[in-house]
Scaffold this motif. Structure first.
Motif, PDB file in Angstrom:
ATOM      1  N   GLU A  77      10.179  -5.307  -0.956  1.00 35.29           N
ATOM      2  CA  GLU A  77      10.604  -4.696  -2.214  1.00 35.29           C
ATOM      3  C   GLU A  77      10.301  -3.198  -2.154  1.00 35.29           C
ATOM      4  OE1 GLU A  77      11.879  -5.779  -5.251  1.00 35.29           O
ATOM      5  OE2 GLU A  77      12.275  -7.733  -4.351  1.00 35.29           O
ATOM      6  N   PHE A  78      11.120  -2.391  -2.805  1.00 34.01           N
ATOM      7  CA  PHE A  78      10.871  -0.954  -2.819  1.00 34.01           C
ATOM      8  C   PHE A  78       9.515  -0.637  -3.431  1.00 34.01           C
ATOM      9  CE2 PHE A  78      10.948   3.163  -4.965  1.00 34.01           C
ATOM     10  CZ  PHE A  78      11.139   3.978  -3.861  1.00 34.01           C
ATOM     11  N   THR A  79       9.159  -1.348  -4.521  1.00 32.23           N
ATOM     12  CA  THR A  79       7.884  -1.065  -5.176  1.00 32.23           C
ATOM     13  C   THR A  79       6.705  -1.343  -4.241  1.00 32.23           C
ATOM     14  OG1 THR A  79       8.006  -3.261  -6.182  1.00 32.23           O
ATOM     15  CG2 THR A  79       8.620  -1.387  -7.565  1.00 32.23           C
ATOM     16  N   THR A  80       6.823  -2.384  -3.425  1.00 33.73           N
ATOM     17  CA  THR A  80       5.758  -2.701  -2.469  1.00 33.73           C
ATOM     18  C   THR A  80       5.598  -1.558  -1.477  1.00 33.73           C
ATOM     19  OG1 THR A  80       6.266  -5.055  -2.685  1.00 33.73           O
ATOM     20  CG2 THR A  80       4.970  -4.400  -0.768  1.00 33.73           C
ATOM     21  N   TRP A  81       6.718  -1.067  -0.994  1.00 35.84           N
ATOM     22  CA  TRP A  81       6.718   0.054  -0.036  1.00 35.84           C
ATOM     23  C   TRP A  81       6.121   1.300  -0.700  1.00 35.84           C
ATOM     24  CZ3 TRP A  81       9.780   4.658   0.682  1.00 35.84           C
ATOM     25  CH2 TRP A  81       9.739   5.178   1.986  1.00 35.84           C
ATOM     26  N   LEU A  82       6.484   1.535  -1.968  1.00 38.03           N
ATOM     27  CA  LEU A  82       5.957   2.683  -2.707  1.00 38.03           C
ATOM     28  C   LEU A  82       4.449   2.557  -2.924  1.00 38.03           C
ATOM     29  CD1 LEU A  82       6.414   5.307  -4.350  1.00 38.03           C
ATOM     30  CD2 LEU A  82       6.911   3.859  -6.326  1.00 38.03           C
ATOM     31  N   LEU A 157       0.124  -6.706  -9.859  1.00 36.15           N
ATOM     32  CA  LEU A 157       0.762  -7.242  -8.667  1.00 36.15           C
ATOM     33  C   LEU A 157       0.282  -8.658  -8.381  1.00 36.15           C
ATOM     34  CD1 LEU A 157       1.590  -4.279  -8.260  1.00 36.15           C
ATOM     35  CD2 LEU A 157       1.089  -4.534  -5.844  1.00 36.15           C
ATOM     36  N   SER A 158       1.146  -9.444  -7.749  1.00 34.35           N
ATOM     37  CA  SER A 158       0.786 -10.805  -7.341  1.00 34.35           C
ATOM     38  C   SER A 158      -0.033 -10.739  -6.051  1.00 34.35           C
ATOM     39  CB  SER A 158       2.057 -11.627  -7.090  1.00 34.35           C
ATOM     40  OG  SER A 158       2.716 -11.136  -5.925  1.00 34.35           O
ATOM     41  N   TYR A 159      -0.613 -11.864  -5.655  1.00 36.13           N
ATOM     42  CA  TYR A 159      -1.371 -11.918  -4.404  1.00 36.13           C
ATOM     43  C   TYR A 159      -0.469 -11.589  -3.212  1.00 36.13           C
ATOM     44  CZ  TYR A 159      -5.735 -13.746  -6.319  1.00 36.13           C
ATOM     45  OH  TYR A 159      -6.926 -13.877  -6.977  1.00 36.13           O
ATOM     46  N   ASP A 160       0.774 -12.097  -3.240  1.00 37.98           N
ATOM     47  CA  ASP A 160       1.726 -11.805  -2.149  1.00 37.98           C
ATOM     48  C   ASP A 160       1.987 -10.307  -2.050  1.00 37.98           C
ATOM     49  OD1 ASP A 160       2.159 -14.409  -1.208  1.00 37.98           O
ATOM     50  OD2 ASP A 160       3.657 -14.808  -2.772  1.00 37.98           O
ATOM     51  N   GLU A 161       2.234  -9.690  -3.203  1.00 40.75           N
ATOM     52  CA  GLU A 161       2.518  -8.253  -3.215  1.00 40.75           C
ATOM     53  C   GLU A 161       1.318  -7.436  -2.756  1.00 40.75           C
ATOM     54  OE1 GLU A 161       5.755  -7.964  -6.877  1.00 40.75           O
ATOM     55  OE2 GLU A 161       3.632  -8.277  -7.340  1.00 40.75           O
ATOM     56  N   LEU A 166      -1.437  -3.952   1.050  1.00 40.46           N
ATOM     57  CA  LEU A 166      -2.687  -3.640   1.747  1.00 40.46           C
ATOM     58  C   LEU A 166      -2.704  -4.149   3.185  1.00 40.46           C
ATOM     59  CD1 LEU A 166      -5.126  -4.350  -1.217  1.00 40.46           C
ATOM     60  CD2 LEU A 166      -4.311  -2.136  -0.399  1.00 40.46           C
ATOM     61  N   ASN A 167      -1.593  -4.764   3.599  1.00 44.94           N
ATOM     62  CA  ASN A 167      -1.420  -5.205   4.982  1.00 44.94           C
ATOM     63  C   ASN A 167      -2.535  -6.158   5.429  1.00 44.94           C
ATOM     64  OD1 ASN A 167       0.050  -5.304   7.338  1.00 44.94           O
ATOM     65  ND2 ASN A 167      -1.049  -3.600   8.274  1.00 44.94           N
ATOM     66  N   CYS A 168      -2.758  -7.189   4.604  1.00 45.12           N
ATOM     67  CA  CYS A 168      -3.756  -8.201   4.963  1.00 45.12           C
ATOM     68  C   CYS A 168      -3.314  -9.537   4.369  1.00 45.12           C
ATOM     69  CB  CYS A 168      -5.146  -7.795   4.470  1.00 45.12           C
ATOM     70  SG  CYS A 168      -5.266  -7.549   2.700  1.00 45.12           S
ATOM     71  N   SER A 169      -4.051 -10.603   4.660  1.00 47.72           N
ATOM     72  CA  SER A 169      -3.662 -11.928   4.182  1.00 47.72           C
ATOM     73  C   SER A 169      -4.031 -12.118   2.708  1.00 47.72           C
ATOM     74  CB  SER A 169      -4.360 -13.003   5.020  1.00 47.72           C
ATOM     75  OG  SER A 169      -5.747 -13.009   4.720  1.00 47.72           O
ATOM     76  N   ILE A 173      -7.277 -10.937   0.332  1.00 45.92           N
ATOM     77  CA  ILE A 173      -7.166 -10.387  -1.031  1.00 45.92           C
ATOM     78  C   ILE A 173      -8.059 -11.182  -1.981  1.00 45.92           C
ATOM     79  CG2 ILE A 173      -5.614 -10.129  -3.029  1.00 45.92           C
ATOM     80  CD1 ILE A 173      -5.110  -8.023  -0.917  1.00 45.92           C
ATOM     81  N   ALA A 174      -7.977 -12.514  -1.909  1.00 46.96           N
ATOM     82  CA  ALA A 174      -8.782 -13.366  -2.789  1.00 46.96           C
ATOM     83  C   ALA A 174     -10.273 -13.102  -2.576  1.00 46.96           C
ATOM     84  CB  ALA A 174      -8.448 -14.840  -2.545  1.00 46.96           C
TER      85      ALA A 174
END
Length: 198
Positions: A77-82, A157-161, A166-169, A173-174
């Motif tokens: 998603e663009f927002t994720t990239w931003l 943001l969701s956990y996926d986002e 943050l480029n991690c699992s 994140i949890a």
């Protein structure tokens, strides 16, 4: 840009991004208007209310966006990239200025209107103190714990986002959120009654 795309609060039209990638200045203006507040908000929280840092980061993000937008390939998603650009810019700025940042009062406007009742003023002051304490506690956390807290509670943001930004699992994140919550609970334990609205 022949057809003016509609700017949404959540998402910007794909045609606007394509136009930006082709150098359309009007499209970039729409992109800036759609996302400047999100970029500034994350930066402001990250730098504990220091408006000058937040403005510097916001400017850096949009300059980078202007020169790098052609690298956006729509595999996210663009927002994720931003958000990834914002996170990187915040960490770059922190590395550049390696020093303690005093916690300013940029988060809450202190209304000094004389027509407000004394009780109301006291309650407002207590809320300001509480907000300042929470933001200061978040600001003192290490960036790897601070960023998930900001992305979840400020940006929603969701956990996926968050994992993508943050480029991690999601597990990482949890774990970071769990550690962040424990640190905040410990640092803010003296405010427990106020936080529960007692």
């Amino acid at each position: 840009m022949e057809q003016r795309a509609v700017v949404s609060e959540q998402k910007i039209d794909e045609h606007v991004i394509e136009a930006c990638q082709q150098g359309d200045r009007e499209a970039f203006r729409l992109l800036f208007e759609a996302y400047q507040h999100k970029v500034y908000s994350i930066s402001l929280y990250y730098f504990k209310g220091d408006e000058s840092f937040a403005k510097d980061v916001t400017q850096a993000v949009f300059l980078k966006l202007m020169t790098k937008i052609e690298q956006f390939r729509r595999d996210a998603e663009f927002t994720t990239w931003l958000y990834r650009l914002v996170v990187n810019a915040c960490m770059d700025e922190q590395r550049k200025r390696r020093r303690f940042l005093p916690f300013g009062d940029g988060f809450v406007s202190r209304d000094s209107s004389s027509g407000i009742e004394k009780k109301s003023q006291e309650e407002r002051y207590e809320r300001i103190e509480l907000a300042d304490s929470v933001k200061a506690a978040i600001g003192e956390m290490r960036p790897k714990l601070r960023l998930p807290i900001l992305l979840k509670y400020v940006e929603g943001l969701s956990y996926d986002e968050m994992a993508e930004v943050l480029n991690c699992s999601k597990g990482t994140i949890a774990s970071r959120l769990n550690r962040g919550h424990k640190i905040l609970a410990q640092r803010l334990s003296h405010l427990r009654g106020a936080l529960q609205g007692e």
